[in-house]
Enzyme design. Structure first.
Site, mmCIF file in Angstrom:
data_model
loop_
_atom_site.group_PDB
_atom_site.id
_atom_site.type_symbol
_atom_site.label_atom_id
_atom_site.label_comp_id
_atom_site.label_asym_id
_atom_site.label_seq_id
_atom_site.Cartn_x
_atom_site.Cartn_y
_atom_site.Cartn_z
ATOM 1 N N HIS A 106 55.051 39.155 27.468
ATOM 2 C CA HIS A 106 55.524 39.821 28.318
ATOM 3 C C HIS A 106 55.838 41.308 27.679
ATOM 4 O O HIS A 106 55.913 42.282 28.512
ATOM 5 C CB HIS A 106 56.387 39.524 29.420
ATOM 6 C CG HIS A 106 57.886 39.373 28.923
ATOM 7 N ND1 HIS A 106 58.356 38.642 28.231
ATOM 8 C CD2 HIS A 106 58.814 40.179 28.831
ATOM 9 C CE1 HIS A 106 59.581 38.653 27.793
ATOM 10 N NE2 HIS A 106 59.902 39.902 28.135
HETATM 11 C C1 UD1 Z 1 62.502 43.218 31.373
HETATM 12 C C2 UD1 Z 1 63.305 43.540 30.039
HETATM 13 C C3 UD1 Z 1 63.103 42.528 28.901
HETATM 14 C C4 UD1 Z 1 63.337 41.174 29.059
HETATM 15 C C5 UD1 Z 1 62.395 40.964 30.594
HETATM 16 C C6 UD1 Z 1 62.469 39.332 30.964
HETATM 17 C C7 UD1 Z 1 63.592 45.860 30.039
HETATM 18 C C8 UD1 Z 1 63.391 47.348 29.379
HETATM 19 N N1 UD1 Z 1 62.840 44.740 29.703
HETATM 20 O O1 UD1 Z 1 61.141 43.404 30.939
HETATM 21 O O2 UD1 Z 1 63.823 43.052 27.714
HETATM 22 O O3 UD1 Z 1 62.907 40.380 28.129
HETATM 23 O O4 UD1 Z 1 62.736 41.843 31.498
HETATM 24 O O5 UD1 Z 1 61.617 39.069 31.963
HETATM 25 O O6 UD1 Z 1 64.691 45.951 30.878
HETATM 26 N N2 UD1 Z 1 57.735 43.028 38.143
HETATM 27 C C9 UD1 Z 1 57.564 42.049 39.191
HETATM 28 N N3 UD1 Z 1 58.662 41.451 39.681
HETATM 29 C C10 UD1 Z 1 59.835 41.277 39.155
HETATM 30 C C11 UD1 Z 1 60.026 42.179 38.204
HETATM 31 C C12 UD1 Z 1 59.232 42.738 37.560
HETATM 32 O O7 UD1 Z 1 56.668 42.144 39.443
HETATM 33 O O8 UD1 Z 1 60.801 40.651 39.641
HETATM 34 C C13 UD1 Z 1 56.809 43.658 37.306
HETATM 35 C C14 UD1 Z 1 56.883 45.111 37.809
HETATM 36 O O9 UD1 Z 1 55.431 45.699 38.097
HETATM 37 C C15 UD1 Z 1 57.647 45.801 36.787
HETATM 38 C C16 UD1 Z 1 56.959 45.112 35.425
HETATM 39 O O10 UD1 Z 1 56.954 43.754 36.028
HETATM 40 O O11 UD1 Z 1 57.083 47.485 36.832
HETATM 41 C C17 UD1 Z 1 58.149 45.159 34.566
HETATM 42 O O12 UD1 Z 1 59.280 44.794 34.768
HETATM 43 P P1 UD1 Z 1 60.613 45.453 34.118
HETATM 44 O O13 UD1 Z 1 61.818 44.921 34.767
HETATM 45 O O14 UD1 Z 1 60.616 46.870 33.893
HETATM 46 O O15 UD1 Z 1 60.404 44.987 32.916
HETATM 47 P P2 UD1 Z 1 60.096 43.453 32.021
HETATM 48 O O16 UD1 Z 1 58.784 43.318 31.668
HETATM 49 O O17 UD1 Z 1 60.435 42.389 33.308
#
Ligand code: UD1
Length: 361
Positions: free
Chosen positions: A206
């Site tokens: 991820h």
């Molecule tokens: C985040 C953390 C990462 C951690 C990971 C665990 C940062 C910069 N990164 O990454 O260090 O290892 O969490 O999972 O904070 N999304 C959903 N549903 C959710 C959450 C996210 O669909 O509940 C999708 C959204 O489109 C979002 C994308 O995932 O834009 C990325 O989510 P984000 O929280 O920004 O980063 P992660 O990749 O989850």
């Protein structure tokens, strides 16, 4: 009668939940009034709610509902909303965990209010500022008052940056709960659920470097498809979105694409896997803890001890290297438990009590 302190911990993304659970277990309610804040960075049931049940976390006192936004908006929104909580609650100390956007935002808001800030998982570096988490790591450690460091490498990194006071080697708090063997689900049930008869691999992916470059994702999926065993692949929502742009029609026979799994299911699947393929720091450490080899499909890791001891090989998102690592891997002779002994939570709480008592007197 010893003084009671008010502590706020903030969670927001999947890796926070297990770590905060270990911390909360170590807080004596006579000495600590604890408030749990959820930033809302992760809002999917599979990435958030289920862990409250799995770890029996207390209800959150505040949910900041920041959700998915661009990085800077996510951080800005979290700073503004967490600041309101700080203004109202006036805690003695805030503890932040890891390197997510939630962690960085909370650290900045806390220090702007001159409140004591402790950082769990301090000192880790990947030495690449193109990684969003690396910027967060640097920001948080720049302003923290207390550094709770999981590894000797982390200690060296902080020393090299001139941070020498209130730096404590605690081991990794994420390992505290892993010794609860009663919590692991039955492997026979899991095997029949995923139709696994013999060897299998577990894969997760991820990190932004892999999801934002489709050619990386394709190399990883192609490597998984060429493995001589089934591959369980719990797909993070960010990765699922990226995969919508890839033609996977010829690439899936042995890969089982599943929704993100629960924590204990994941641990049990790691324990029984022949090999783990991952770009998640958490899973690298958990595989090491369970003495299962891992292939790191990222270009670097902050968990150098695991690579140095030979339990992990860094291949990056490169099909040929991944396959070579899989076929030539030799289980190392040594396992030094170099990520700690699973007692970090208690140690952190004791250090905090001593620090706050000294500050009061
Ligand atoms: C985040 C953390 C990462 C951690 C990971 C665990 C940062 C910069 N990164 O990454 O260090 O290892 O969490 O999972 O904070 N999304 C959903 N549903 C959710 C959450 C996210 O669909 O509940 C999708 C959204 O489109 C979002 C994308 O995932 O834009 C990325 O989510 P984000 O929280 O920004 O980063 P992660 O990749 O989850």
């Amino acid at each position: 009668m010893s003084h009671q302190y008010k502590i706020i911990t903030i969670v927001g993304a999947r890796p926070h939940f297990i770590k905060v659970a270990s911390l909360i277990n170590a807080l004596d309610p006579d000495r600590w009034q604890h408030l749990l804040v959820h930033s809302g960075q992760h809002y999917d049931v599979n990435l958030s709610d289920r862990f409250f049940k799995e770890f029996r976390l207390p209800p959150v006192s505040y949910n900041l509902e920041i959700g998915s936004q661009s990085t800077n908006r996510q951080i800005a929104d979290c700073i503004l909303k967490f600041d309101q909580v700080l203004e109202k609650e006036r805690p003695d100390v805030v503890l932040v965990i890891g390197d997510t956007n939630t962690t960085a935002a909370a650290a900045i808001a806390t220090k702007k209010r001159h409140i004591t800030l402790g950082h769990i998982e301090a000192g880790l570096r990947e030495f690449d500022r193109s990684i969003p988490e690396e910027i967060n790591k640097l920001l948080i450690d720049a302003v923290s008052d207390l550094y709770f460091v999981p590894t000797l490498t982390g200690m060296k990194n902080l020393a090299a940056e001139g941070k020498k006071t209130n730096v404590y080697l605690t081991g990794d708090i994420a390992l505290d709960l892993l010794t609860n063997v009663w919590a692991y689900p039955d492997i026979t049930t899991l095997r029949s659920q995923f139709d696994l008869k013999g060897d299998y691999a577990l894969m997760t992916c991820h990190r932004q470097v892999n999801t934002e470059h489709l050619e990386h994702l394709v190399q990883i999926i192609d490597a998984a498809a060429a493995l001589p065993c089934p591959v369980i692949f719990p797909v993070h929502p960010r990765t699922r979105k990226a995969l919508e742009k890839v033609d996977l029609s010829n690439r899936q026979e042995n890969i089982q694409w599943v929704d993100p799994l629960g924590f204990w299911e994941t641990q049990q699947l790691i324990r029984h896997a022949r090999m783990v393929l991952t770009d998640s720091g958490g899973i690298i450490k958990e595989a090491y803890f369970h003495k299962v080899p891992s292939i790191i499909i990222d270009r670097q890791t902050e968990w150098l001890e695991v690579v140095d001891e030979g339990w992990s090989v860094i291949t990056g998102p490169d099909k040929a290297k991944i396959l070579e690592a899989f076929h030539t891997f030799k289980i190392p002779q040594q396992h030094r438990m170099s990520l700690g002994d699973g007692k970090a939570g208690k140690m952190i709480v004791q250090i905090l009590e001593t620090y706050l008592d000294a500050k009061r007197s």
